[in-house]
Design an enzyme around this catalytic site. Structure first.
Site, PDB file in Angstrom:
ATOM      1  N   LYS A  81      -0.909 160.541  75.395  1.00 14.40           N
ATOM      2  CA  LYS A  81      -1.755 159.810  74.449  1.00 14.40           C
ATOM      3  C   LYS A  81      -3.154 160.408  74.504  1.00 14.40           C
ATOM      4  CE  LYS A  81      -3.110 155.034  73.245  1.00 14.40           C
ATOM      5  NZ  LYS A  81      -2.965 153.597  73.594  1.00 14.40           N
ATOM      6  N   SER A 124      -1.391 150.387  69.996  1.00 17.61           N
ATOM      7  CA  SER A 124      -2.131 151.571  69.633  1.00 17.61           C
ATOM      8  C   SER A 124      -1.459 152.881  70.041  1.00 17.61           C
ATOM      9  CB  SER A 124      -3.518 151.524  70.300  1.00 17.61           C
ATOM     10  OG  SER A 124      -3.385 151.584  71.707  1.00 17.61           O
ATOM     11  N   SER A 160      -0.191 147.530  73.688  1.00 13.99           N
ATOM     12  CA  SER A 160      -0.216 148.837  73.019  1.00 13.99           C
ATOM     13  C   SER A 160       0.844 149.828  73.474  1.00 13.99           C
ATOM     14  CB  SER A 160      -1.599 149.483  73.184  1.00 13.99           C
ATOM     15  OG  SER A 160      -2.505 148.906  72.280  1.00 13.99           O
TER      16      SER A 160
END
Ligand SMILES: [Mg+2]
Ligand SMILES: [Zn+2]
Lengths: 482, 483, 95
Positions: free
Chosen positions: B75, B150, B174
């Site tokens: 990420k 997210s 997330s």
């Protein structure tokens, strides 16, 4: 109208750690810009603070030294504001639960017959990080930011508004400076910004209970500026009020060139710091064993020494305070006393505060850099005690010692400065002097006491200053009265 | 391409594939898929292949660990030295990190090449991956839909088999919510198990990194790499190293599964309700028992979260000021002008909204009513879990109230978007571990996820329950069509 | 409770985010919606409950006072918007 001044001080003391409070970067002074600003100090994305044990230890040490309460659990908060020398956009500081609360410091104000003692209460002392430095010299209309200082550990010491004059504020600031250098939490270097004073000043009519509106003078880095700034501020505030203006709370800067204060532009908008507990740092717990270890490592403190000098050695309050003006001075003084076979603290005090301090002052030296060691000075005083040296001769020996000519005994020997205490020799000189000064002898015998001193002077001169003054006195009086 | 990291590890150790070959395959797949899905912000074939060659060299010299040579995507919230690290924001659109996050160091030390940096909601603020400066990620199961957020890029790249695994972070759901919406398995560990050093902060007291993969077993293997004590994160826990896969083969007989009545109320309808009910039946068949538990304060977790997370974020994001790194507005007058324009242009609207909420709840006169009240509620919410875990071993619920929604469907109404995390947020407030795993599909063929919540440090047991379920079902093994 | 346009302007200023006139209105309505959600908290009696700042009830570890960080100025300033002579440059600050 009669006005009363109310002053409280906030003093930022830089702690004597090796590394920063939340990072492993060095805090050594004078490095090239931004070479001691690591990823944590410049607040790269993702970095986190880790608390320095050395900073906490110094907080404990200070709290113990002022007899304060140590918060066994204390914590760090974020003080949020934007400024280019504040890389994270917040300062990590102890707001809700500081490490130290309460405590006090008793200081001597004034001197001579105006000398009085005053106890200043300390509200709190909290750990926090310093900001970086903004350099305003011209970078084509820009400001340059050096973050070497960002993250340097500070202990901010906040007093109660207990002071009533610039003199009291200076006395307190000096005593605090002595204390933090004494216990080794701060190096006290004011030029390098290790000890910075903010003064909150307000005035009120004598007799009024409520405080007036205060203005905060920021970042005073000498005791002289502190005194000047406060005195200017007091006059200015009284004038404003007497002219019918109201004092607005403000943060002001002192300009040493003009001797005036002016409001800071950057602090104009009312701040809302939005303090909240720093989620990156857990509460700090001080365990009792650690506190006791720190307590055991504390030296005898200036106030303890002052009390001891007065009770054990019969020194005056003023002398005791002067001799504990720094740890080095007190150590030196005590070493002199200890070096005397027949301890005489008063004699040692007179010499340390007199000739030694005067000479150090003249040459702008610290006692630690004295060219005469405590043992050497004790050697000199021993010769005074045993009558070998008169006060006057002792001064000559002192000067020779300062010039590096050796120990007292060697100098006495090589210069032939030994005091003459042989009464036969002294009587011979007295006889000569009396014969040569018949007029003075006559005057004395007719009741003019003054003539006695003139004769003593002549005897001393004839002996090249070596005659034992007490013996000269005694023998001369005997002969004159015979 | 449809292989788990367990299977890839076996291939590598049997010498049937090299890390370079695996990485080339995945990079080629990214090349064809990413244009549509937009799951990656940065891909750098040279860097990846250099790391793959180094991994192969380790294997040749007999120094390979279990996962050496298995690639992974990260990420874009994790700082990785030499990689553009944007956090999905314009304000970091030029930030090449000069250092590695602890998590990145751990994967490097394990010899796992980085396939690229995955797209995400800006500063991890979002539940649909639509707040990214780099554009939305599309759900591989239906490209008109969101992948969740997210960690939407990580979830989508694993679902689309562009990477066998990815890292994610979870502040309010997330990892779990996008895992559910993309049909993969994702785990948020107990707060403090994975170092946050180098993981760009959103809400420091809630953020936690974790693995996302096809299976619970893979998540366990990855957590073994990710977790570990790090002195640079003061909230990282000093605990003995543990093997998170140690309970994978433990049978479920006697396991007590808590079902919070608040999460099975009238709000839960349709296919999601049905799928979760069936998953419970399956677990009972495997020997588990169920018990109803109460989480009476969980209904307020979204409210408390939208005070606490923005408060921390408003402060955490103050460092993005255009002075030391990142974007600076091209034209400005004085310092304030520079700050205000840089931040107005550099942040997207969701981030600005949250910064403003945070500044407001911390500001003078509002702190007690909002911030302190939310912290007290946080304690009540955490206490509810403590009570519940006296009656059960793990808690089970849906992960999200619905399956993947349409792009743009919820962007107009932040509050509706916030409710996407209604089942996941309480877990972050309490600091507990939680995971999401696939448990079915809705009528439109979109994946449904169920959430398991473990007690503190009970990741191994939670993973064991999930693994036993995955041995009995194949939801997790299904891939979107055309992949 | 509800936020006024002045509240929005005040917090935008505090947060150093420029907002223009139209944006103020948009933020006002969005923030008020969000506060509508948040207000539900106020119904709960939390008297006597200790606020919870961290996910764990633990105390801070302390780092030994040792210098560990080398000078990495060049690497750090490689990503800086504006530097000169090792300093970060910003528009002139008036104290
Ligand atoms: Mg202050
Ligand atoms: Zn301060």
């Amino acid at each position: 109208m009669q006005w009363e001044t109310v002053i409280g001080l906030e003093v930022h003391t830089q702690l004597t750690t090796q590394s920063k409070i939340f990072s492993g970067a060095s805090i050594a002074f004078g490095a090239e810009p931004n070479t001691q600003a690591c990823q944590v100090d410049i607040a790269l994305p993702g970095v986190l603070p880790v608390l320095n044990k050395g900073a906490v230890e110094r907080g404990i040490r200070f709290g113990l030294a002022i007899g304060a309460k140590l918060n066994r659990i204390n914590s760090f908060d974020r003080k949020n504001y934007f400024y280019p020398d504040l890389p994270k956009g917040y300062q990590i500081s102890q707001f809700a639960l500081p490490i130290v609360e309460g405590g006090e410091l008793t200081v001597q104000v004034g001197s001579g017959s105006d000398l009085y003692e005053k106890t200043i209460h300390i509200t709190r002392a909290h750990l926090e990080e310093d900001a970086g430095k903004s350099l305003h010299e011209d970078f084509h209309g820009s400001t340059g930011i050096d973050l070497n200082r960002a993250g340097t550990p500070l202990l901010e010491i906040v007093s109660e508004p207990d002071m009533r004059s610039a003199k009291e504020a200076v006395a307190y600031a000096k005593a605090l400076h002595t204390l933090v250098t004494w216990i080794g939490t701060c190096d006290g270097n004011m030029q390098e910004g290790s000890f910075r004073v903010d003064a909150n000043v307000s005035v009120r009519p004598v007799g009024q209970k409520e405080f007036g509106t205060r203005r905060e003078i920021k970042n005073l880095n000498s005791f002289r500026f502190l005194e000047q700034a406060i005195n200017y501020e007091i006059r200015w505030q009284i004038e404003q009020i007497e002219d019918g203006h109201k004092i607005q709370q403000a943060t002001v800067l002192f300009d040493p060139d003009t001797g005036e204060t002016r409001a800071m532009r950057s602090k104009e908008d009312a701040h809302d710091y939005r303090y909240f507990p720093d989620p990156d740092l857990l509460p700090v717990q001080l365990d009792e064993d650690w506190i006791e270890q720190v307590r055991a490592s504390l030296p005898e403190l200036p106030q303890q020494k002052q009390a001891r000098y007065q009770s054990e050695w019969n020194l005056s309050a003023y002398d005791a305070a002067t001799l504990t003006g720094s740890r080095e001075l007190a150590d030196y003084f005590e070493a002199v006393v200890a070096g005397l076979a027949k301890p005489d603290a008063k004699l040692a005090a007179n010499w340390v505060m007199g000739d030694l301090s005067a000479t150090l002052n003249k040459e702008n030296l610290d006692v630690a850099a004295s060219r005469i060691s405590a043992a050497q000075l004790a050697g000199l005083l021993a010769r005074i005690q045993d009558g070998t040296l008169s006060g006057k001769l002792a001064k000559q020996v002192f000067e020779a010692m300062w010039a590096g000519e050796g120990n007292a005994d060697a100098i006495i020997e090589s210069k032939g400065l030994k005091q003459v205490s042989d009464s036969g020799e002294i009587e011979r000189i007295i006889d000569e002097v009396m014969a040569a000064n018949a007029k003075s002898v006559e005057e004395f015998r007719s009741g003019k006491e003054k003539a006695f001193n003139a004769l003593v002077g002549q005897v001393m001169k004839a002996s090249k200053g070596k005659a034992n003054p007490q013996q000269v006195n005694d023998l001369l009086r005997q002969k004159l009265n015979a | 391409m449809n292989k788990t990291i367990k299977q890839l590890s076996a291939l590598l150790s049997a010498g049937k594939a090299s890390s370079v070959e695996l990485c080339q395959d995945y990079l080629a797949h990214i090349q064809t898929q990413n244009a549509t899905l937009n799951a990656f912000i940065s891909v750098d074939n040279d860097k990846t292949l250099a790391e793959a060659r180094a991994a192969d060299a380790l294997r040749t010299s007999g120094q390979a660990g279990l996962l050496t040579g298995v690639p992974i995507a990260h990420k874009d919230i994790f700082c990785a030295e030499g990689w553009l690290t944007t956090c999905g924001s314009k304000i970091l659109s030029n930030f090449v990190s000069p250092y590695d996050a602890h998590v990145i160091e751990q994967f490097k030390a394990a010899g796992m090449p980085c396939l690229g940096k995955t797209n995400m909601d800006e500063f991890a603020m979002g539940s649909s991956n639509e707040t990214s400066f780099y554009g939305p990620v599309r759900n591989p199961w239906d490209t008109t839909r969101v992948p969740g957020g997210s960690s939407g890029g990580s979830a989508a790249c694993v679902a689309a088999r562009m990477a066998p695994a990815a890292t994610g972070t979870d502040t309010g759901g997330s990892i779990r919510q996008p895992a559910a919406l993309c049909g993969i398995t994702g785990l948020k560990p107990t707060y403090g198990i994975v170092s946050r050093y180098g993981m760009i902060a959103f809400a420091s007291s809630l953020d936690q990194g974790g693995p996302m993969a096809q299976t619970a077993e893979d998540c366990g293997l990855l957590l073994n790499v990710m977790a570990g004590f790090d002195t640079r994160d003061s909230t990282c826990l000093e605990r003995p190293k543990e093997d998170y896969t140690r309970s994978l083969n433990q049978p479920l007989a006697g396991l007590k599964i808590g079902l919070p009545r608040e999460f099975f109320g009238p709000g839960l309808v349709g296919d999601t309700a049905k799928a979760v009910e069936e998953a419970i039946s399956q677990l009972i068949k495997l020997g588990a028992e169920t018990v109803e538990v109460g989480l009476p304060n969980s209904g307020l977790s979204v409210a408390a979260y939208y005070v606490l997370a923005p408060a921390e974020a408003s402060s955490n994001l103050s460092r993005f000021d255009g002075v030391r790194y990142g974007y600076r507005t091209p034209e400005y007058g004085d310092l304030t002008d520079m700050y205000e324009k840089t931040r107005a242009e550099g942040f997207g609207s969701e981030v600005k909204r949250r910064i403003m909420i945070g500044a407001y709840v911390l500001s003078h006169g509002y702190y007690d009513a909002y911030y302190i009240q939310a912290q007290k509620l946080r304690r009540l919410i955490a206490n509810d879990f403590t009570t519940a875990f006296q009656q059960c071993d793990v808690i089970l619920s849906p992960t999200a109230p619905s399956t993947a929604f349409k792009l743009g469907e919820k962007t107009a109404d932040p509050v509706e978007m916030y409710l996407s995390d209604i089942y996941t947020i309480a877990v972050n407030l309490a600091g507990l571990p939680g995971m999401s795993l696939p448990c079915g599909f809705d009528a439109q063929g979109l994946p449904i996820g169920m959430q398991l919540i473990g007690n503190y440090f009970d990741e191994a047991r939670m993973l064991g329950v999930a693994h036993q379920y995955q041995l009995a079902t194949d939801w997790h093994a299904r891939a979107p069509q055309g992949i | 409770m509800s936020l006024s346009p002045q509240d929005v302007e005040r917090i935008a200023k505090l947060a150093r985010i420029r907002v223009n006139g139209d944006e103020v209105m948009a933020y006002q309505s969005q923030l008020n919606n969000i506060f509508g959600l948040i207000e539900a908290m106020q119904a709960v009696d939390t008297a006597g409950i200790a606020p919870m700042s961290h996910a764990q009830d633990l105390f801070q570890r302390l780092r030994p006072d040792v210098v560990t960080e080398p000078n990495r100025r060049d690497a750090f300033q490689a990503v800086a918007p504006q530097t000169e002579n090792g300093l970060y440059l910003v528009p002139k600050v008036i104290e």
